[in-house]
Scaffold this motif. Structure first.
Motif, PDB file in Angstrom:
ATOM      1  N   ALA A 140      12.671   4.812  -8.619  1.00  0.00           N
ATOM      2  CA  ALA A 140      12.415   3.619  -7.798  1.00  0.00           C
ATOM      3  C   ALA A 140      11.353   3.903  -6.745  1.00  0.00           C
ATOM      4  O   ALA A 140      10.479   3.062  -6.481  1.00  0.00           O
ATOM      5  CB  ALA A 140      13.711   3.155  -7.130  1.00  0.00           C
ATOM      6  N   LEU A 141      11.409   5.085  -6.146  1.00  0.00           N
ATOM      7  CA  LEU A 141      10.431   5.426  -5.100  1.00  0.00           C
ATOM      8  C   LEU A 141       9.020   5.466  -5.690  1.00  0.00           C
ATOM      9  O   LEU A 141       8.049   5.059  -5.044  1.00  0.00           O
ATOM     10  CB  LEU A 141      10.794   6.769  -4.447  1.00  0.00           C
ATOM     11  CG  LEU A 141      12.108   6.750  -3.645  1.00  0.00           C
ATOM     12  CD1 LEU A 141      12.495   8.167  -3.224  1.00  0.00           C
ATOM     13  CD2 LEU A 141      11.987   5.845  -2.416  1.00  0.00           C
ATOM     14  N   ILE A 142       8.920   5.924  -6.935  1.00  0.00           N
ATOM     15  CA  ILE A 142       7.606   5.954  -7.607  1.00  0.00           C
ATOM     16  C   ILE A 142       7.165   4.513  -7.894  1.00  0.00           C
ATOM     17  O   ILE A 142       6.030   4.122  -7.620  1.00  0.00           O
ATOM     18  CB  ILE A 142       7.667   6.807  -8.893  1.00  0.00           C
ATOM     19  CG1 ILE A 142       7.847   8.286  -8.523  1.00  0.00           C
ATOM     20  CG2 ILE A 142       6.406   6.611  -9.739  1.00  0.00           C
ATOM     21  CD1 ILE A 142       8.224   9.190  -9.683  1.00  0.00           C
ATOM     22  N   ALA A 143       8.089   3.703  -8.430  1.00  0.00           N
ATOM     23  CA  ALA A 143       7.742   2.302  -8.750  1.00  0.00           C
ATOM     24  C   ALA A 143       7.281   1.549  -7.497  1.00  0.00           C
ATOM     25  O   ALA A 143       6.396   0.696  -7.560  1.00  0.00           O
ATOM     26  CB  ALA A 143       8.941   1.593  -9.380  1.00  0.00           C
ATOM     27  N   MET A 144       7.867   1.895  -6.359  1.00  0.00           N
ATOM     28  CA  MET A 144       7.512   1.202  -5.113  1.00  0.00           C
ATOM     29  C   MET A 144       6.364   1.894  -4.379  1.00  0.00           C
ATOM     30  O   MET A 144       5.930   1.434  -3.335  1.00  0.00           O
ATOM     31  CB  MET A 144       8.752   1.095  -4.207  1.00  0.00           C
ATOM     32  CG  MET A 144       9.811   0.163  -4.793  1.00  0.00           C
ATOM     33  SD  MET A 144      11.187  -0.157  -3.649  1.00  0.00           S
ATOM     34  CE  MET A 144      12.267   1.194  -4.028  1.00  0.00           C
ATOM     35  N   GLY A 175      14.866  -1.921  -6.980  1.00  0.00           N
ATOM     36  CA  GLY A 175      13.591  -1.189  -6.940  1.00  0.00           C
ATOM     37  C   GLY A 175      13.377  -0.307  -8.150  1.00  0.00           C
ATOM     38  O   GLY A 175      12.247   0.076  -8.454  1.00  0.00           O
ATOM     39  N   ALA A 176      14.466   0.044  -8.844  1.00  0.00           N
ATOM     40  CA  ALA A 176      14.332   0.894 -10.038  1.00  0.00           C
ATOM     41  C   ALA A 176      14.122   0.046 -11.289  1.00  0.00           C
ATOM     42  O   ALA A 176      13.954   0.587 -12.381  1.00  0.00           O
ATOM     43  CB  ALA A 176      15.571   1.768 -10.192  1.00  0.00           C
ATOM     44  N   LEU A 213       2.732  -4.946  -7.118  1.00  0.00           N
ATOM     45  CA  LEU A 213       3.955  -5.258  -7.874  1.00  0.00           C
ATOM     46  C   LEU A 213       3.914  -6.677  -8.442  1.00  0.00           C
ATOM     47  O   LEU A 213       4.483  -6.941  -9.505  1.00  0.00           O
ATOM     48  CB  LEU A 213       5.196  -5.064  -6.983  1.00  0.00           C
ATOM     49  CG  LEU A 213       6.520  -5.187  -7.722  1.00  0.00           C
ATOM     50  CD1 LEU A 213       6.705  -4.094  -8.759  1.00  0.00           C
ATOM     51  CD2 LEU A 213       7.696  -5.167  -6.743  1.00  0.00           C
ATOM     52  N   TYR A 214       3.250  -7.569  -7.762  1.00  0.00           N
ATOM     53  CA  TYR A 214       3.142  -8.956  -8.243  1.00  0.00           C
ATOM     54  C   TYR A 214       2.479  -8.961  -9.628  1.00  0.00           C
ATOM     55  O   TYR A 214       2.941  -9.628 -10.557  1.00  0.00           O
ATOM     56  CB  TYR A 214       2.329  -9.770  -7.230  1.00  0.00           C
ATOM     57  CG  TYR A 214       2.159 -11.224  -7.590  1.00  0.00           C
ATOM     58  CD1 TYR A 214       3.163 -12.140  -7.315  1.00  0.00           C
ATOM     59  CD2 TYR A 214       0.993 -11.675  -8.195  1.00  0.00           C
ATOM     60  CE1 TYR A 214       3.015 -13.475  -7.639  1.00  0.00           C
ATOM     61  CE2 TYR A 214       0.831 -13.014  -8.524  1.00  0.00           C
ATOM     62  CZ  TYR A 214       1.849 -13.907  -8.239  1.00  0.00           C
ATOM     63  OH  TYR A 214       1.685 -15.235  -8.561  1.00  0.00           O
ATOM     64  N   ARG A 221       5.214  -5.494 -16.818  1.00  0.00           N
ATOM     65  CA  ARG A 221       5.323  -4.025 -16.777  1.00  0.00           C
ATOM     66  C   ARG A 221       6.465  -3.588 -15.860  1.00  0.00           C
ATOM     67  O   ARG A 221       6.937  -2.468 -15.952  1.00  0.00           O
ATOM     68  CB  ARG A 221       3.995  -3.399 -16.317  1.00  0.00           C
ATOM     69  CG  ARG A 221       2.874  -3.538 -17.339  1.00  0.00           C
ATOM     70  CD  ARG A 221       1.779  -2.531 -17.068  1.00  0.00           C
ATOM     71  NE  ARG A 221       1.161  -2.776 -15.777  1.00  0.00           N
ATOM     72  CZ  ARG A 221       0.057  -3.486 -15.590  1.00  0.00           C
ATOM     73  NH1 ARG A 221      -0.559  -4.024 -16.618  1.00  0.00           N
ATOM     74  NH2 ARG A 221      -0.445  -3.660 -14.378  1.00  0.00           N
ATOM     75  N   PHE A 222       6.864  -4.458 -14.947  1.00  0.00           N
ATOM     76  CA  PHE A 222       8.049  -4.182 -14.126  1.00  0.00           C
ATOM     77  C   PHE A 222       8.983  -5.377 -14.265  1.00  0.00           C
ATOM     78  O   PHE A 222       8.594  -6.519 -13.990  1.00  0.00           O
ATOM     79  CB  PHE A 222       7.679  -3.990 -12.639  1.00  0.00           C
ATOM     80  CG  PHE A 222       8.885  -3.698 -11.783  1.00  0.00           C
ATOM     81  CD1 PHE A 222       9.289  -2.386 -11.552  1.00  0.00           C
ATOM     82  CD2 PHE A 222       9.649  -4.727 -11.224  1.00  0.00           C
ATOM     83  CE1 PHE A 222      10.420  -2.108 -10.784  1.00  0.00           C
ATOM     84  CE2 PHE A 222      10.779  -4.456 -10.455  1.00  0.00           C
ATOM     85  CZ  PHE A 222      11.160  -3.145 -10.230  1.00  0.00           C
ATOM     86  N   LEU A 223      10.187  -5.096 -14.729  1.00  0.00           N
ATOM     87  CA  LEU A 223      11.164  -6.156 -14.954  1.00  0.00           C
ATOM     88  C   LEU A 223      12.266  -6.020 -13.914  1.00  0.00           C
ATOM     89  O   LEU A 223      12.924  -4.980 -13.840  1.00  0.00           O
ATOM     90  CB  LEU A 223      11.737  -5.960 -16.358  1.00  0.00           C
ATOM     91  CG  LEU A 223      12.398  -7.148 -17.033  1.00  0.00           C
ATOM     92  CD1 LEU A 223      11.458  -8.347 -17.099  1.00  0.00           C
ATOM     93  CD2 LEU A 223      12.853  -6.742 -18.438  1.00  0.00           C
TER      94      LEU A 223
END
Ligand code: SF4
Length: 298
Positions: A140-144, A175-176, A213-214, A221-223
């Protein structure tokens, strides 16, 4: 650009409504979190002494009533310890009733300071920092794009604690991404159990136009999790939390269930509220939230 010009919105946590907001920086020194649009077009800058003194002089007639100052903007704790101590001096000599100097801070800001500097800052009145920890799971920290690992966050927050500085954690459910809610809940609760914030401020992941992220969400790519997964994540998070005397603030508009209470006293009541909400959302548990402004669940 004129330093004294109010050229952007000043954000503050809801529980700082009674604090004197003192602008000492503009923008955020990181400014790269994938979900954040707050300071996208505001370069990080340090305000000059004269600009800070002018703000303090304006409120001097009310000095006896000002006990708490909240430094602005995105992460003033990015300033060097020497600069922060100098700001504290400017505050205390004009507002002698001030007991607490709070602000937004990041894990990276803490990592840039020595233990002795943290101790000196605590002595000068710095306390109750508001830290966007967001998650205890590296995925999650990487995704954010937070710029630190969960292990680094744990070390930094424990150092802060050892220096006597209390801090509140911002947590972002989801976030994950979809399918990882249980893992995210467990890892985040474990991080907070170890580092012991005095307050937890929760929200769910959402993105406005203008942040990376939008685009990730738009292109699939992010669900984000479904409503049911969000409810599971928060229930599991609360079940795993093992904290006393910690205020749980879940009133951000992006939350599925608006609620607040004191841990551990109200933990079962909060969990019960989530369970009741499953009834309310029973036809939408497999849907992803439809959101309005500030991520409000519509
Ligand atoms: S650290 Fe805070 S203000 Fe800075 S980009 Fe991340 S969320 Fe936004």
């Amino acid at each position: 650009m004129n330093d004294s010009q109010a050229d952007e919105v000043m954000y503050r946590p809801p529980f700082e409504a009674g604090s004197f907001l003192l602008e000492v920086t503009k923008g955020c020194s990181h400014n790269r979190c994938s979900f954040c649009t707050m300071y996208r077009n505001v370069p990080f800058r340090v305000l000059r002494d004269e600009v800070i003194i002018r703000q303090l002089e304006e409120v001097k007639p009310y000095a006896s009533r000002i006990r708490r100052v909240f430094l602005e903007n995105g992460d003033p704790f990015a300033l060097s310890a020497d600069r922060l101590l100098h700001i504290a001096e400017m505050i205390h000599c004009r507002l002698p009733a001030v007991e607490t100097i709070a602000m937004y801070a990041s894990v990276g800001n803490i990592r840039g300071k020595m233990d002795a500097e943290l101790t000196a800052l605590r002595k000068a009145g710095f306390n109750e920092l508001n830290i966007g920890v967001e998650s205890g799971l590296d995925l999650a920290l990487i995704a954010m794009n937070k710029g630190y690992t969960a292990a680094q966050a744990g070390d930094a927050l424990l150092r802060l604690k050892r220096a006597g500085i209390e801090w509140g954690a911002n947590v972002i459910f989801g976030g994950a991404g979809a399918g990882n809610s249980r893992e995210n809940a467990e890892a985040t609760a474990a991080l907070l159990n170890k580092t012991r914030p005095y307050l937890i401020f929760t929200g769910t992941i959402h993105a406005d136009a203008g942040c990376p992220l939008y685009e990730e969400m738009k292109q699939g790519r992010f669900l984000e999790p479904t409503i049911g997964e969000y409810l599971d994540e928060e229930e599991q998070f609360l079940s795993w939390l093992d904290l006393d005397e910690c205020f749980y603030f879940g009133l951000h508009p992006s939350n599925i269930v608006p609620m607040q209470g004191c841990l551990r006293r109200d933990r079962e009541k909060l969990i019960q509220e989530i369970r009741s909400s499953r009834q309310l959302y029973q036809d939408r548990l497999d849907e992803r939230p439809f959101r309005g402004e500030e991520g409000t669940i519509v």
